[in-house]
Design a protein around this motif. Structure first.
Motif, PDB file in Angstrom:
ATOM      1  N   THR A   2     -24.710  56.841  46.351  1.00 45.92           N
ATOM      2  CA  THR A   2     -25.416  55.780  45.652  1.00 45.92           C
ATOM      3  C   THR A   2     -26.827  56.219  45.357  1.00 45.92           C
ATOM      4  OG1 THR A   2     -26.111  54.824  47.748  1.00 45.92           O
ATOM      5  CG2 THR A   2     -24.086  53.977  46.820  1.00 45.92           C
ATOM      6  N   ASP A   3     -27.443  55.468  44.456  1.00 46.63           N
ATOM      7  CA  ASP A   3     -28.813  55.755  44.063  1.00 46.63           C
ATOM      8  C   ASP A   3     -29.720  54.667  44.604  1.00 46.63           C
ATOM      9  OD1 ASP A   3     -27.993  57.944  42.541  1.00 46.63           O
ATOM     10  OD2 ASP A   3     -27.469  56.618  40.867  1.00 46.63           O
ATOM     11  N   LYS A   4     -30.889  55.056  45.061  1.00 51.25           N
ATOM     12  CA  LYS A   4     -31.855  54.089  45.529  1.00 51.25           C
ATOM     13  C   LYS A   4     -32.815  53.731  44.399  1.00 51.25           C
ATOM     14  CE  LYS A   4     -31.870  54.886  50.492  1.00 51.25           C
ATOM     15  NZ  LYS A   4     -32.689  55.102  51.693  1.00 51.25           N
ATOM     16  N   ALA A   5     -33.482  52.582  44.585  1.00 55.47           N
ATOM     17  CA  ALA A   5     -34.415  52.135  43.573  1.00 55.47           C
ATOM     18  C   ALA A   5     -35.617  53.051  43.521  1.00 55.47           C
ATOM     19  CB  ALA A   5     -34.853  50.702  43.885  1.00 55.47           C
ATOM     20  N   THR A   6     -36.088  53.324  42.313  1.00 54.37           N
ATOM     21  CA  THR A   6     -37.292  54.127  42.149  1.00 54.37           C
ATOM     22  C   THR A   6     -38.403  53.316  41.498  1.00 54.37           C
ATOM     23  OG1 THR A   6     -36.468  54.929  40.023  1.00 54.37           O
ATOM     24  CG2 THR A   6     -35.960  56.259  41.967  1.00 54.37           C
ATOM     25  N   PRO A 134     -40.085  43.288  34.569  1.00 56.43           N
ATOM     26  CA  PRO A 134     -39.497  44.391  33.807  1.00 56.43           C
ATOM     27  C   PRO A 134     -38.081  44.695  34.295  1.00 56.43           C
ATOM     28  CG  PRO A 134     -41.723  44.944  34.532  1.00 56.43           C
ATOM     29  CD  PRO A 134     -41.336  43.684  35.244  1.00 56.43           C
ATOM     30  N   GLU A 135     -37.243  45.185  33.384  1.00 55.49           N
ATOM     31  CA  GLU A 135     -35.824  45.404  33.711  1.00 55.49           C
ATOM     32  C   GLU A 135     -35.607  46.264  34.965  1.00 55.49           C
ATOM     33  OE1 GLU A 135     -31.896  46.752  33.990  1.00 55.49           O
ATOM     34  OE2 GLU A 135     -33.566  48.085  33.497  1.00 55.49           O
ATOM     35  N   PRO A 136     -36.370  47.354  35.195  1.00 55.25           N
ATOM     36  CA  PRO A 136     -36.109  48.159  36.393  1.00 55.25           C
ATOM     37  C   PRO A 136     -36.356  47.415  37.708  1.00 55.25           C
ATOM     38  CG  PRO A 136     -37.377  49.421  34.791  1.00 55.25           C
ATOM     39  CD  PRO A 136     -37.368  48.006  34.318  1.00 55.25           C
ATOM     40  N   GLN A 137     -37.144  46.322  37.669  1.00 58.68           N
ATOM     41  CA  GLN A 137     -37.465  45.584  38.888  1.00 58.68           C
ATOM     42  C   GLN A 137     -36.614  44.338  39.085  1.00 58.68           C
ATOM     43  OE1 GLN A 137     -41.680  44.758  38.372  1.00 58.68           O
ATOM     44  NE2 GLN A 137     -42.236  46.518  39.628  1.00 58.68           N
ATOM     45  N   ARG A 138     -35.729  44.047  38.151  1.00 52.60           N
ATOM     46  CA  ARG A 138     -35.041  42.753  38.215  1.00 52.60           C
ATOM     47  C   ARG A 138     -34.067  42.646  39.375  1.00 52.60           C
ATOM     48  NH1 ARG A 138     -34.034  42.234  31.777  1.00 52.60           N
ATOM     49  NH2 ARG A 138     -36.252  41.982  31.212  1.00 52.60           N
ATOM     50  N   GLN A 139     -33.421  43.748  39.742  1.00 50.34           N
ATOM     51  CA  GLN A 139     -32.524  43.642  40.898  1.00 50.34           C
ATOM     52  C   GLN A 139     -33.319  43.316  42.155  1.00 50.34           C
ATOM     53  OE1 GLN A 139     -29.144  46.231  41.144  1.00 50.34           O
ATOM     54  NE2 GLN A 139     -29.250  46.353  43.362  1.00 50.34           N
ATOM     55  N   GLN A 140     -34.490  43.948  42.314  1.00 50.18           N
ATOM     56  CA  GLN A 140     -35.357  43.587  43.440  1.00 50.18           C
ATOM     57  C   GLN A 140     -35.747  42.114  43.365  1.00 50.18           C
ATOM     58  OE1 GLN A 140     -38.818  46.047  44.221  1.00 50.18           O
ATOM     59  NE2 GLN A 140     -37.879  47.783  43.186  1.00 50.18           N
ATOM     60  N   ALA A 141     -36.095  41.661  42.168  1.00 52.09           N
ATOM     61  CA  ALA A 141     -36.522  40.275  41.996  1.00 52.09           C
ATOM     62  C   ALA A 141     -35.405  39.304  42.349  1.00 52.09           C
ATOM     63  CB  ALA A 141     -36.984  40.050  40.556  1.00 52.09           C
ATOM     64  N   GLY A 316     -18.266  37.817  54.865  1.00 51.73           N
ATOM     65  CA  GLY A 316     -18.217  36.998  53.658  1.00 51.73           C
ATOM     66  C   GLY A 316     -19.599  36.757  53.075  1.00 51.73           C
ATOM     67  N   GLY A 317     -20.579  36.510  53.947  1.00 51.29           N
ATOM     68  CA  GLY A 317     -21.948  36.315  53.472  1.00 51.29           C
ATOM     69  C   GLY A 317     -22.526  37.567  52.849  1.00 51.29           C
ATOM     70  N   ILE A 318     -22.303  38.707  53.487  1.00 52.88           N
ATOM     71  CA  ILE A 318     -22.766  39.984  52.911  1.00 52.88           C
ATOM     72  C   ILE A 318     -22.131  40.195  51.541  1.00 52.88           C
ATOM     73  CG2 ILE A 318     -22.686  42.489  53.161  1.00 52.88           C
ATOM     74  CD1 ILE A 318     -22.796  42.077  56.199  1.00 52.88           C
ATOM     75  N   GLY A 319     -20.819  39.987  51.483  1.00 52.58           N
ATOM     76  CA  GLY A 319     -20.093  40.233  50.243  1.00 52.58           C
ATOM     77  C   GLY A 319     -20.574  39.366  49.095  1.00 52.58           C
ATOM     78  N   MET A 320     -20.888  38.110  49.359  1.00 53.17           N
ATOM     79  CA  MET A 320     -21.314  37.236  48.276  1.00 53.17           C
ATOM     80  C   MET A 320     -22.643  37.677  47.682  1.00 53.17           C
ATOM     81  SD  MET A 320     -18.994  35.358  47.348  1.00 53.17           S
ATOM     82  CE  MET A 320     -20.031  34.656  46.055  1.00 53.17           C
ATOM     83  N   GLU A 321     -23.535  38.241  48.496  1.00 52.70           N
ATOM     84  CA  GLU A 321     -24.787  38.739  47.924  1.00 52.70           C
ATOM     85  C   GLU A 321     -24.605  40.100  47.259  1.00 52.70           C
ATOM     86  OE1 GLU A 321     -27.057  36.770  47.362  1.00 52.70           O
ATOM     87  OE2 GLU A 321     -26.165  35.239  48.631  1.00 52.70           O
ATOM     88  N   LEU A 322     -23.617  40.867  47.699  1.00 51.06           N
ATOM     89  CA  LEU A 322     -23.263  42.070  46.944  1.00 51.06           C
ATOM     90  C   LEU A 322     -22.810  41.702  45.539  1.00 51.06           C
ATOM     91  CD1 LEU A 322     -21.294  44.304  49.495  1.00 51.06           C
ATOM     92  CD2 LEU A 322     -23.704  44.402  48.871  1.00 51.06           C
ATOM     93  N   PHE A 323     -22.281  40.483  45.385  1.00 49.76           N
ATOM     94  CA  PHE A 323     -21.907  40.001  44.059  1.00 49.76           C
ATOM     95  C   PHE A 323     -23.088  39.352  43.344  1.00 49.76           C
ATOM     96  CE2 PHE A 323     -20.748  36.465  41.320  1.00 49.76           C
ATOM     97  CZ  PHE A 323     -19.977  37.115  40.369  1.00 49.76           C
ATOM     98  N   ASN A 324     -23.759  38.419  44.000  1.00 51.34           N
ATOM     99  CA  ASN A 324     -24.758  37.592  43.320  1.00 51.34           C
ATOM    100  C   ASN A 324     -25.882  38.401  42.694  1.00 51.34           C
ATOM    101  OD1 ASN A 324     -23.602  35.052  43.737  1.00 51.34           O
ATOM    102  ND2 ASN A 324     -24.536  34.827  45.754  1.00 51.34           N
ATOM    103  N   VAL A 325     -26.448  39.334  43.431  1.00 52.14           N
ATOM    104  CA  VAL A 325     -27.631  40.051  42.941  1.00 52.14           C
ATOM    105  C   VAL A 325     -27.298  40.901  41.710  1.00 52.14           C
ATOM    106  CG1 VAL A 325     -29.423  41.723  43.524  1.00 52.14           C
ATOM    107  CG2 VAL A 325     -28.766  39.972  45.190  1.00 52.14           C
TER     108      VAL A 325
END
Length: 402
Positions: A2-6, A134-141, A316-325
């Protein structure tokens, strides 16, 4: 691999921090209201029947407002829609307190308007993220926002109970109104506004235009179908049957409390993970995360140790945030900016709107078929719906080009 955020940390973005504060305040106000009204029942300020009526009218107001708000937020300034929606909640929440012990009709009408305020700000908040981040920061947001929401669901009941030791429900409703006022005033102006609709067409035509935009993205329709199925059936079945299993199988309410807390803790962990993790196939990863919730009805069905049940709720809680974000991030990236609020309103309308229908259906279904059949069927849906969505080619990356 996987790639980490830069990208730089979104926490350095002052506009986002203001938006995050407003979103958190509105979320805290939204989640606190049912608990405050529950305390009013304990104080005998209202009856349990009145509580049910008030919460029901709030839900109706929410569902009616969401599609209208989506159109308004695409026609006008998203910031302005947030302001007036949250101000509505701030003004009408004390009216609920005013109606306590005097008029159920007044309470119900005020709750419906508060619900409309809640529904009105949701699509606008979601679209504002795309304007100020900005788009590169939206997953963090999106991860930071969902972290706040999960913390809110964890602490709101405790904070409400503690506050009730020193004051009454009417005062707590005023405090909730102050939170709505913060949500109205703190968020920033949007950035570069997308092209707006002209406002010369009807609301129905504009909303249908949003539906047309959603249809342009097969991954979105597939994911939304899976999410709606999982919420309407999986969430509903576990919400109804967890208290029963906790009482009948384990003989204690502690399992109920531990499982619900474990789900929130798992969601917090999942959101924290998604703040840094960039999976190479975000769509498939997200749908696999959603499928993890199928472990919950499966654990409720089988005679497992309570720790296994609690662990299933964590996963289940972990999985739902793997989806939501990734889901919210993809919607903000792929949907045409001028139609983003309408597509977001469709998301909220289906996922939240069908949840009450599922809850209403569950008790008769359990009486007719038995809890085992219902849990088994819902587990199958929770596994099968994301798997079916993953078969749509564009679902691999939540993008039309995947």
């Amino acid at each position: 691999m996987t790639d980490k955020a830069t990208a730089p940390s979104v926490l350095r973005n002052t506009a986002f921090l203001r938006l995050w504060t407003g979103t958190t305040a509105s979320g805290l106000a939204m989640w606190a209201l049912p608990f405050v009204l529950g305390l009013a029942v304990l104080e005998r300020s209202i009856t349990a029947v009145e509580l049910g009526v008030v919460l029901a009218t709030r839900t109706v107001g929410f569902l009616v407002a969401v599609p209208v708000a989506g159109v308004l937020a695409d026609r006008h300034s998203r910031r302005r829609v947030v302001f007036w929606s949250c101000l509505t909640g701030a003004v009408m929440t004390p009216v609920i307190a005013l109606g306590m012990g005097r008029s159920l009709l007044l309470m119900a009408v005020a709750a419906a308007v508060v619900g409309a305020g809640q529904g009105g700000c949701r699509p606008a908040f979601q679209a504002l993220v795309a304007e100020v981040v900005p788009e590169p920061q939206r997953q963090q947001a999106n991860a930071a926002t969902t972290l706040a929401i999960r913390v809110t669901t964890l602490v709101a009941p405790s904070l409400t109970a503690l506050a009730a030791l020193v004051t009454d429900a009417k005062v707590l409703l005023v405090v909730t109104a102050v939170l709505w006022l913060v949500a109205a005033l703190v968020p920033p102006k949007g950035g570069d506004a997308p092209a707006r609709t002209t406002g010369r067409t009807s609301f129905a035509a504009d909303f249908l235009d949003g539906l047309h935009e959603a249809r342009r993205h097969p991954w979105l329709l597939a994911g939304l179908g899976a999410l709606t199925s999982m919420v309407a059936l999986g969430y509903s079945a576990t919400a109804v049957l967890l208290p029963v299993v906790s009482r009948d199988r384990y003989g204690t309410e502690a399992v109920l409390a531990a499982a619900t807390t474990a789900y929130t803790i798992g969601a917090l962990a999942g959101a924290a993970l998604m703040a840094r993790w960039r999976p190479r196939t975000p769509g498939w990863t997200a749908l696999a995360g959603m499928a993890c919730y199928g472990l919950v009805p499966l654990a409720l069905l089988l005679p497992v140790h309570p720790f296994v049940l609690i662990a299933a709720y964590v996963v289940g809680g972990i999985g739902m945030e793997l989806f939501n974000v990734p889901w919210f991030t993809a919607v903000q990236r792929e949907v045409e900016p001028g139609k983003l609020a309408r597509v977001s309103s469709l998301d909220f309308l289906l996922s939240f709107g069908l949840a009450p229908v599922g809850l209403a259906f569950m008790a008769p279904a359990v009486d007719e078929f038995g809890s085992g059949v219902v849990l088994g069927a819902c587990a199958v849906v929770c596994f099968a719906a994301p798997a079916a969505a993953a078969l749509v080619p564009s679902s691999k990356g939540f993008t039309r080009s995947s």
